[in-house]
Design a protein around this motif. Structure first.
Motif, mmCIF file in Angstrom:
data_model
loop_
_atom_site.group_PDB
_atom_site.id
_atom_site.type_symbol
_atom_site.label_atom_id
_atom_site.label_comp_id
_atom_site.label_asym_id
_atom_site.label_seq_id
_atom_site.Cartn_x
_atom_site.Cartn_y
_atom_site.Cartn_z
ATOM 1 N N GLU A 41 0.912 -1.382 -0.061
ATOM 2 C CA GLU A 41 -0.032 -0.032 -0.166
ATOM 3 C C GLU A 41 0.945 1.409 -0.177
ATOM 4 N N GLN A 189 2.916 5.906 -8.047
ATOM 5 C CA GLN A 189 1.692 4.874 -8.417
ATOM 6 C C GLN A 189 2.322 3.788 -9.140
ATOM 7 N N LYS A 192 4.009 1.615 -6.760
ATOM 8 C CA LYS A 192 2.828 0.783 -6.076
ATOM 9 C C LYS A 192 2.367 -0.375 -6.961
ATOM 10 N N CYS A 212 -2.746 8.018 -1.442
ATOM 11 C CA CYS A 212 -2.332 7.046 -0.544
ATOM 12 C C CYS A 212 -3.816 6.162 -0.139
ATOM 13 N N ASP A 213 -3.388 5.066 0.254
ATOM 14 C CA ASP A 213 -4.456 4.021 0.567
ATOM 15 C C ASP A 213 -4.998 4.072 2.035
ATOM 16 N N THR A 214 -3.813 4.454 2.735
ATOM 17 C CA THR A 214 -4.221 4.600 4.326
ATOM 18 C C THR A 214 -3.488 5.992 4.549
ATOM 19 N N THR A 228 -8.702 5.105 5.697
ATOM 20 C CA THR A 228 -8.511 5.502 4.309
ATOM 21 C C THR A 228 -8.983 6.777 4.064
#
Lengths: 328, 253
Positions: A41, A189, A192, A212-214, A228
């Motif tokens: 992530e 990205q 990732k 961001c995912d988190t 999130t």
């Protein structure tokens, strides 16, 4: 481990001794934080300047010894297995760290060699990154001649030459022009997509929101909320409505009137305006306008917006992240 | 071995920096050359005073001058390190698995190499002034200057790592370098000094280095001063290098 965590910290702390005219004082930069970063992530560490973001990143990259708490990075103990951590993570500090009096290519080759690659492999690896980050037009020049965007690309490439599984990025886009920023976002990205876990500290909400995912929001050495981007924004309590009035007094009066319809903790008056959070903002707004008019409080402007991370920050700290940015 | 490999990488990196502007190797020889051209002629008139036997002025003066170059030429290398700290280069090295001693060793060995080039050049320039030198002694004395260079460079890096900014660095280094050089009989032999000054010089390790260098130039290999000088400077170099290394590791506390 139930879940596959790449970074796990428990009560991680860092205090510095600062020397002042009045003697020595202990400064608590990081006041015990718990992080759980999942494999693959992009984990955003969002907060204003001086919140403890860089200190945390420096601890995670073995540059600073924690004062207390425990941490595992890629399963290795942060204090006892520093060698393994160094070999397996990539790290790009705020300063960047490119050697300005060498060419970009010399930087890349040396960096690859420092991670143990032999000379031919280091050269091959370097040209791989030159191509990937589109640096061939400037890579043979001294890094001191690079533009901000070019230098940042080199910095990130330097953090990646050994193909780490975890990349720590400290404010990668601060001070960049919009075009370079967009380019870097795209690259992050892409990383990732290749399976690299990214721990990204930033003071830009747009950046955290987009990438961001988190997100963990840190303020004053403490994590105030984690989730999130969607969860955080939903927590704010729906949409944001801002009413503008002719005076501060009217704004204060309006706050009291609006409290009949909306929970008081979701209303904040500042200067000539009132901010409030409401679910289904577009439907409650006409009703609110009517109740203000019956009390002869003339509304001069209205704004309705979907919640942003700034609203999240405002809700939990009572301050605006934007205000903090402006003060600097 | 990892430390040797990493030291080689760091040495090459630093040497590349130096060779990008090789003119500075010459520029930083300016001080000793000025002493050679403008000060040494004064000494010729002194021939026969204690410590400077008639007609041997150059032979006495040049070893002192080389020690001077070792002291002053290496004392200010810390400034280049501050630049690397500021631009984040040192931090970047520290998050790689590179051997920590190698980061410093690569630098001090570069500094020592530059110093040796300068010492050879100064000596060559002095030959037309009537320098007669024992070649073996001269070559052996190069090792001594290199160790002095390592000592001073390590000290300079140690302070640079502690301060991390330029402002306090220059006064600190000056405060140490000047008395240390005055008390080592670099320019005039300490045999001319009053007893109290001679006693004071005895606690200065570099005065032993100057004595050793003069004996080597004269080819007096049996002189105990030579062993004494080498041992004292070797110990000092090791101690200061370890101190510099400690400052580097402390950056990450």
């Amino acid at each position: 481990m139930v879940e596959d965590f790449v970074i796990e910290t428990r009560a991680l702390r860092k205090t510095f001794i600062s020397k002042e005219s009045g003697g020595k004082r202990e400064v608590e930069a990081v006041k015990g934080i718990d992080l759980s970063v999942r494999r693959g992530e992009i984990y955003g560490f969002l907060g204003p300047n001086g919140a403890g973001k860089s200190t945390t990143q420096k601890m995670l990259s073995t540059l600073l010894q924690p004062t207390g708490g425990e941490a595992k990075v890629l399963g290795y103990d942060l204090v006892k297995q520093q060698e393994q951590i160094r070999q397996n993570i990539g790290c790009v500090s705020q300063a960047g760290g490119a050697d300005l009096s060498a060419t970009g290519l010399e930087n890349l080759v040396l960096q690859s060699q420092l991670y143990g690659l032999d000379n031919p492999t280091a050269k091959k690896r370097s040209s791989e990154f030159v191509e990937r980050f589109q640096m061939s037009s400037f890579i043979e020049r001294l890094a001191s001649s690079y533009s901000g965007g070019q230098k940042r690309r080199l910095d990130v490439a330097l953090g990646m030459v050994h193909h780490p599984r975890l990349l720590l990025l400290d404010e990668p886009t601060s001070g960049l022009d919009p075009q370079s920023r967009a380019y870097l976002w795209e690259e992050i990205q892409n990383l990732k997509a290749e399976g690299v876990t990214i721990f990204l500290t930033t003071q830009y909400m747009e950046e955290a929101d987009k990438l961001c995912d988190t997100i963990a929001i840190i303020d004053n050495g403490k994590i105030i909320v984690t989730g999130t981007p969607e969860e955080l924004k939903n927590n704010v309590g729906g949409d944001t409505i801002v009413f503008g009035f002719s005076s501060e007094e009217n704004a204060r009066k309006a706050k009291i009137v609006l409290a009949e319809n909306i929970q008081l903790e979701n209303i904040q008056a500042s200067n000539n305006s009132v901010h409030l959070y409401a679910r289904d903002g577009e439907r409650v707004m006409p009703e609110l306008m009517r109740s203000l008019e019956t009390k002869n409080l003339e509304v001069q402007s209205v704004m309705l917006s979907r919640p942003s991370l700034d609203d999240v920050f405002l809700k939990y700290t009572g301050r605006s992240l934007r205000e903090d940015e402006r003060k600097r | 071995m990892k430390i040797l490999r990493d030291t080689r990488l760091m040495f090459i990196r630093n040497m590349q920096h130096t060779l990008r502007n090789p003119i500075f190797i010459i520029v930083s020889m300016f001080q000793p050359l000025l002493y050679l051209f403008l000060f040494m002629p004064l000494l010729n008139g002194l021939g026969g005073v204690p410590g400077i036997p008639m007609g041997r002025t150059v032979e006495i003066f040049i070893p002192g001058l080389l020690v001077m170059q070792a002291l002053f030429g290496s004392a200010f290398v810390g400034f280049s390190l501050i630049d690397d700290i500021r631009t984040g280069v040192i931090e970047r090295f520290l998050v790689t698995p590179v051997s920590r001693p190698a980061i410093l060793l690569g630098r001090v060995l570069r500094d020592a190499s530059v110093l040796l080039i300068q010492c050879i050049l100064i000596t060559l320039v002095a030959i037309p002034f009537g320098l007669s030198v024992n070649v073996d002694g001269f070559l052996l004395s190069l090792l001594l200057y290199a160790m002095i260079g390592v000592t001073m460079a390590s000290m300079s890096y140690g302070f640079a790592l502690i301060y991390k900014i330029e402002d306090p660095l220059a006064p600190t280094l000056n405060t140490i370098t000047l008395p240390v050089s005055l008390l080592s009989g670099i320019i005039l032999p300490l045999t001319l000094a009053p007893i109290w000054l001679q006693d004071l010089a005895k606690i200065n390790p570099f005065s032993y280095a100057v004595d050793a260098a003069r004996s080597l130039f004269a080819g007096n290999f049996m002189n105990f001063e030579i062993v004494e000088g080498f041992v004292i400077i070797a110990v000092l170099a090791a101690v200061l290098f370890m101190w510099g290394l400690r400052s580097l590791k402390k950056m990450t506390v």
